[in-house]
Design an enzyme around this catalytic site. Sequence first.
Site, short mmCIF file in Angstrom:
data_model
loop_
_atom_site.label_atom_id
_atom_site.label_comp_id
_atom_site.label_asym_id
_atom_site.label_seq_id
_atom_site.Cartn_x
_atom_site.Cartn_y
_atom_site.Cartn_z
N GLU A 237 0.85 -1.19 0.00
CA GLU A 237 0.00 0.00 0.00
C GLU A 237 0.89 1.23 0.00
O GLU A 237 1.95 1.23 0.62
CB GLU A 237 -0.86 0.07 1.27
CG GLU A 237 -2.02 -0.88 1.29
CD GLU A 237 -1.84 -1.95 2.35
OE1 GLU A 237 -0.97 -1.77 3.24
OE2 GLU A 237 -2.54 -2.97 2.28
N TYR B 13 7.92 2.26 -7.43
CA TYR B 13 7.29 0.93 -7.55
C TYR B 13 6.96 0.61 -9.01
O TYR B 13 7.16 -0.52 -9.46
CB TYR B 13 6.00 0.88 -6.71
CG TYR B 13 6.25 1.00 -5.22
CD1 TYR B 13 7.25 0.27 -4.58
CD2 TYR B 13 5.45 1.84 -4.42
CE1 TYR B 13 7.48 0.38 -3.22
CE2 TYR B 13 5.68 1.96 -3.05
CZ TYR B 13 6.69 1.23 -2.47
OH TYR B 13 6.91 1.33 -1.12
C1 LIG Z 1 10.71 5.90 -2.19
C2 LIG Z 1 12.15 5.82 -1.70
C3 LIG Z 1 12.35 4.57 -0.86
C4 LIG Z 1 13.09 5.74 -2.95
O1 LIG Z 1 14.43 5.62 -2.48
P1 LIG Z 1 15.70 5.98 -3.38
O2 LIG Z 1 16.89 5.28 -2.81
O3 LIG Z 1 15.79 7.45 -3.56
O4 LIG Z 1 15.30 5.32 -4.77
P2 LIG Z 1 16.31 4.91 -5.96
O5 LIG Z 1 17.44 5.88 -6.02
O6 LIG Z 1 16.66 3.47 -5.83
O7 LIG Z 1 15.35 5.13 -7.22
C5 LIG Z 1 15.23 4.18 -8.27
C6 LIG Z 1 14.29 4.76 -9.32
O8 LIG Z 1 12.96 4.94 -8.74
C7 LIG Z 1 12.36 6.14 -9.24
N1 LIG Z 1 12.25 7.13 -8.18
C8 LIG Z 1 12.73 7.06 -6.92
N2 LIG Z 1 12.39 8.16 -6.20
C9 LIG Z 1 11.69 8.95 -7.03
C10 LIG Z 1 11.08 10.23 -6.90
N3 LIG Z 1 11.12 10.92 -5.73
N4 LIG Z 1 10.44 10.77 -7.96
C11 LIG Z 1 10.38 10.10 -9.12
N5 LIG Z 1 10.94 8.87 -9.33
C12 LIG Z 1 11.59 8.31 -8.30
C13 LIG Z 1 13.31 6.63 -10.34
O9 LIG Z 1 12.94 5.96 -11.53
C14 LIG Z 1 14.65 6.13 -9.83
O10 LIG Z 1 15.62 6.02 -10.82
P3 LIG Z 1 16.49 7.35 -11.24
O11 LIG Z 1 17.01 7.98 -9.98
O12 LIG Z 1 17.58 6.76 -12.12
O13 LIG Z 1 15.54 8.26 -11.98
C15 LIG Z 1 12.56 7.10 -0.92
O14 LIG Z 1 12.16 8.25 -1.63
C16 LIG Z 1 11.95 7.18 0.48
O15 LIG Z 1 12.50 6.63 1.44
N6 LIG Z 1 10.82 7.87 0.63
C17 LIG Z 1 10.19 8.06 1.96
C18 LIG Z 1 9.63 6.76 2.48
C19 LIG Z 1 8.55 6.24 1.58
O16 LIG Z 1 7.71 6.98 1.10
N7 LIG Z 1 8.58 4.90 1.35
C20 LIG Z 1 7.54 4.23 0.60
C21 LIG Z 1 6.35 4.06 1.48
S1 LIG Z 1 5.05 3.19 0.69
#
Ligand SMILES: CC(C)(COP(=O)(O)OP(=O)(O)OC[C@H]1O[C@@H](n2cnc3c(N)ncnc32)[C@H](O)[C@@H]1OP(=O)(O)O)[C@@H](O)C(=O)NCCC(=O)NCCS
Length: 152
Positions: A111, A123
């Site tokens: 979710e 995702y």
């Molecule tokens: C979501 C989260 C885990 C992503 O972590 P991250 O280490 O920055 O992600 P990655 O660097 O591995 O990203 C891989 C790909 O996902 C996508 N992506 C990740 N974050 C993104 C963002 N904020 N906006 C758009 N695309 C995104 C991109 O395609 C990215 O590839 P790119 O950087 O080459 O464009 C991080 O933003 C986070 O911790 N957010 C707060 C907690 C949260 O919301 N968790 C999910 C709860 S359901």
Amino acid sequence: MEQNRFQLLPMNEEHVEGVHAVFEECFSAEKWSVRSIREELTNQLARTFVMWDALEEKVVGFINVHHVLGEGDLNDIAVTQSCRRKGLAARLMKAALKLAQEEGISRYTLEVRESNQGAIRFYESFGFQKVGMRKNYYTKPTENALLYQIEL
Ligand SMILES: CC(C)(COP(=O)(O)OP(=O)(O)OC[C@H]1O[C@@H](n2cnc3c(N)ncnc32)[C@H](O)[C@@H]1OP(=O)(O)O)[C@@H](O)C(=O)NCCC(=O)NCCS
């Protein structure tokens, strides 16, 4: 050093406080106590990986999944703000999906807040597809949950 800086590890006792700190930073509206996180170490259903920053010597990310009756519930994935967009969450997700395949898990479900566009993009980049919505599922603030799934 930089290339070995971020290490993917199964969570152990030394990581529990660090996982809690990352959780608190990333999910301010929700609670996950140190005690509950520690219980995941002995929970037969739980699979938790951390991203360890060997330079700063701290946890900078984690993923927590439960494997139940052949299916996976992705509970949480988070990376600390200063380490985002380095591919760390992608490494955590790949590790969980690989383990799931090895364990014969058929699908992952999760979710996500409707407004959490960053996570949704993340995702979808892995092939998760929207399969439903839970109205007002979240509180503080009240918000719909989108339900996503991937078949493995
Ligand atoms: C979501 C989260 C885990 C992503 O972590 P991250 O280490 O920055 O992600 P990655 O660097 O591995 O990203 C891989 C790909 O996902 C996508 N992506 C990740 N974050 C993104 C963002 N904020 N906006 C758009 N695309 C995104 C991109 O395609 C990215 O590839 P790119 O950087 O080459 O464009 C991080 O933003 C986070 O911790 N957010 C707060 C907690 C949260 O919301 N968790 C999910 C709860 S359901």
